[in-house]
Design a protein around this motif. Sequence first.
Motif, PDB file in Angstrom:
ATOM      1  N   GLY A 176       0.827  -1.195   0.000  1.00 42.01           N
ATOM      2  CA  GLY A 176       0.000   0.000   0.000  1.00 42.01           C
ATOM      3  C   GLY A 176       0.865   1.250   0.000  1.00 42.01           C
ATOM      4  N   CYS A 214      -2.953   2.283  -0.905  1.00 41.66           N
ATOM      5  CA  CYS A 214      -3.654   2.259  -2.190  1.00 41.66           C
ATOM      6  C   CYS A 214      -4.842   3.216  -2.190  1.00 41.66           C
ATOM      7  CB  CYS A 214      -4.185   0.854  -2.459  1.00 41.66           C
ATOM      8  SG  CYS A 214      -2.861  -0.299  -2.822  1.00 41.66           S
ATOM      9  N   ASP A 215      -5.065   3.791  -3.316  1.00 38.35           N
ATOM     10  CA  ASP A 215      -6.342   4.502  -3.461  1.00 38.35           C
ATOM     11  C   ASP A 215      -7.045   3.948  -4.688  1.00 38.35           C
ATOM     12  OD1 ASP A 215      -5.811   6.081  -5.877  1.00 38.35           O
ATOM     13  OD2 ASP A 215      -4.330   7.120  -4.626  1.00 38.35           O
ATOM     14  N   SER A 216      -8.327   4.161  -4.756  1.00 36.14           N
ATOM     15  CA  SER A 216      -9.111   3.508  -5.805  1.00 36.14           C
ATOM     16  C   SER A 216      -8.961   4.199  -7.152  1.00 36.14           C
ATOM     17  CB  SER A 216     -10.581   3.446  -5.380  1.00 36.14           C
ATOM     18  OG  SER A 216     -10.980   4.738  -5.009  1.00 36.14           O
ATOM     19  N   ASN A 233      -5.835   5.379  -8.482  1.00 33.83           N
ATOM     20  CA  ASN A 233      -4.620   4.875  -9.126  1.00 33.83           C
ATOM     21  C   ASN A 233      -4.053   3.649  -8.391  1.00 33.83           C
ATOM     22  OD1 ASN A 233      -4.015   6.705 -11.373  1.00 33.83           O
ATOM     23  ND2 ASN A 233      -3.958   8.266  -9.753  1.00 33.83           N
ATOM     24  N   PRO A 234      -4.793   2.550  -8.379  1.00 31.58           N
ATOM     25  CA  PRO A 234      -4.322   1.384  -7.608  1.00 31.58           C
ATOM     26  C   PRO A 234      -3.009   0.817  -8.149  1.00 31.58           C
ATOM     27  CG  PRO A 234      -6.231   0.803  -8.947  1.00 31.58           C
ATOM     28  CD  PRO A 234      -6.065   2.289  -9.054  1.00 31.58           C
ATOM     29  N   GLN A 235      -2.696   1.138  -9.422  1.00 34.37           N
ATOM     30  CA  GLN A 235      -1.457   0.607 -10.010  1.00 34.37           C
ATOM     31  C   GLN A 235      -0.214   1.146  -9.329  1.00 34.37           C
ATOM     32  OE1 GLN A 235      -3.432   2.833 -11.396  1.00 34.37           O
ATOM     33  NE2 GLN A 235      -2.350   4.275 -12.715  1.00 34.37           N
ATOM     34  N   CYS A 270       0.178   1.460  -6.031  1.00 39.40           N
ATOM     35  CA  CYS A 270       0.380   0.962  -4.670  1.00 39.40           C
ATOM     36  C   CYS A 270       1.409  -0.183  -4.681  1.00 39.40           C
ATOM     37  CB  CYS A 270      -0.945   0.542  -4.035  1.00 39.40           C
ATOM     38  SG  CYS A 270      -1.367  -1.159  -4.149  1.00 39.40           S
ATOM     39  N   ASP A 305       2.529  -3.607  -4.176  1.00 42.66           N
ATOM     40  CA  ASP A 305       1.844  -4.892  -4.039  1.00 42.66           C
ATOM     41  C   ASP A 305       2.724  -5.839  -3.218  1.00 42.66           C
ATOM     42  OD1 ASP A 305       0.678  -7.337  -4.252  1.00 42.66           O
ATOM     43  OD2 ASP A 305       0.964  -7.541  -6.426  1.00 42.66           O
ATOM     44  N   TYR A 316      -8.046  -5.062  -1.931  1.00 44.03           N
ATOM     45  CA  TYR A 316      -6.599  -4.938  -2.091  1.00 44.03           C
ATOM     46  C   TYR A 316      -5.896  -5.654  -0.950  1.00 44.03           C
ATOM     47  CZ  TYR A 316      -4.746  -1.550   1.350  1.00 44.03           C
ATOM     48  OH  TYR A 316      -4.289  -0.949   2.464  1.00 44.03           O
ATOM     49  N   THR A 335       7.952   0.355   0.419  1.00 45.27           N
ATOM     50  CA  THR A 335       6.789  -0.039   1.233  1.00 45.27           C
ATOM     51  C   THR A 335       6.530   1.065   2.261  1.00 45.27           C
ATOM     52  OG1 THR A 335       8.210  -1.273   2.760  1.00 45.27           O
ATOM     53  CG2 THR A 335       7.167  -2.529   1.006  1.00 45.27           C
TER      54      THR A 335
END
Length: 433
Positions: A233, A235-237, A239-241, A243, A245, A287, A325
């Motif tokens: 994270g 993450c936001d909805s 631009n989730p790309q 975040c 992973d 996510y 991270t």
Amino acid sequence: MNLLDAFSIQRPLPNGESALITTSNLSSLALAEIVQEFQPNLTEYEDFYRHVHQNPELSGEESETASVVALHLRKLGFHVHTNIGGYGIAGVLQNGPGKTVLIRAELDALPILEQTGLPYKSNKRMIDRYGNERPVMHACGHDMNMAALLGAAALLKASEKRWTGTLIALFQPDEEETGGAQAMVDDGLYSKIPIPDVMLGQHVVPLKAGQVAVKSGPVLAAADSVNARIIGGPCDSINPQFCVDPISLAMRIIPQLQRYIQIGIGMKEDATVACWGFHAGIPGNDYVAYVDFLLDVKTIKPHVRQVALKLVEKKIREECRAANTPIEPVVNISVRAPLTSNDPAVTKTVRDVFHSYFGQDVVEMKVNKSCEDFSILGAIHNVPYAYWNFGGSANTEGEIATNHSPFFAPMIHPTLGAGIDAMALAVLASLAS
Ligand SMILES: [Zn+2]
């Protein structure tokens, strides 16, 4: 201690009288004679073996096995303590002044579906302590180790007029997850039994049946668990790309670790890293916040162990930093099993008496990456120990089922007799040393 002080061995004469054995050379011979003269009826221990093989129990759940063992020890005349650190058993046979020798076998079996096809194979299933229904099999041979230990206890009880000292027959629960030895100690083992001068353990392996393998120094690996959590994270909805992973990050880190520590410790040193667990994601959540993984790190040399563990942690932290991270990873390192390293003096005593009895069938034990918690039983009192293997295979050519295989099936003869004799001889020699 001198043989004659602590351990008067009476060699029987044809007229029923006895002559004292007076040389150390003859003492091995005298010990062999005791073992041969007092060998128990093998049928009884063969029956015990088949019964326990057919009725295995998982780690921490060995109640019926412990009951059968306790009953047998009581029948033999041992003073028996039960339910130590779970279902642990310690039978004490006090037989005059002298050393105290502790001998140990394991009570537990494995969650493996038996495929040996033996007439006495296990069809058992049980709920493990984590709530899962599992098949159960004595795939490590603890049933054979127990049968041999009980047979040796019977032999030593029958021959009690020929030795002095104290014998403790200990049956440990929960060896497979390496928790049982510590549990027994924590549960006051040494408030119930005397502190031993020597500990002896043996394990059946796919060596040729009738052989014993012994070695001074390290014989089994130290194992450490590394529990790591990588937090991804934020993450936001929209631009989730962007975040981080944690799944792809963890999957990148884990395969690099073996080579990374190998370079760090040097190519001639020995350490292995294996991934034993990986968990990520919660159903319904869109996510993944974090990944948990479990690593098993095995080493033989103590200084390599320290370096290897530091390197594993360093690599995880470095990779997380490089991946940006949002939060530092959590890394917890705990001992799963200490190094098993045989005491040179105890091992020499055992090896010498084995040579006089088994001759060419004594071989050098190979260091391997299995691990054990046997040494924990005596660690707080620095009790010296020897741990050896005895063979259970008809042959050693071609494909051989190893411990923890669903096909592992030691042949009962001559494995059982050799295991009984080896343990009884090692006890007698240790009492006399
Ligand atoms: Zn085992």
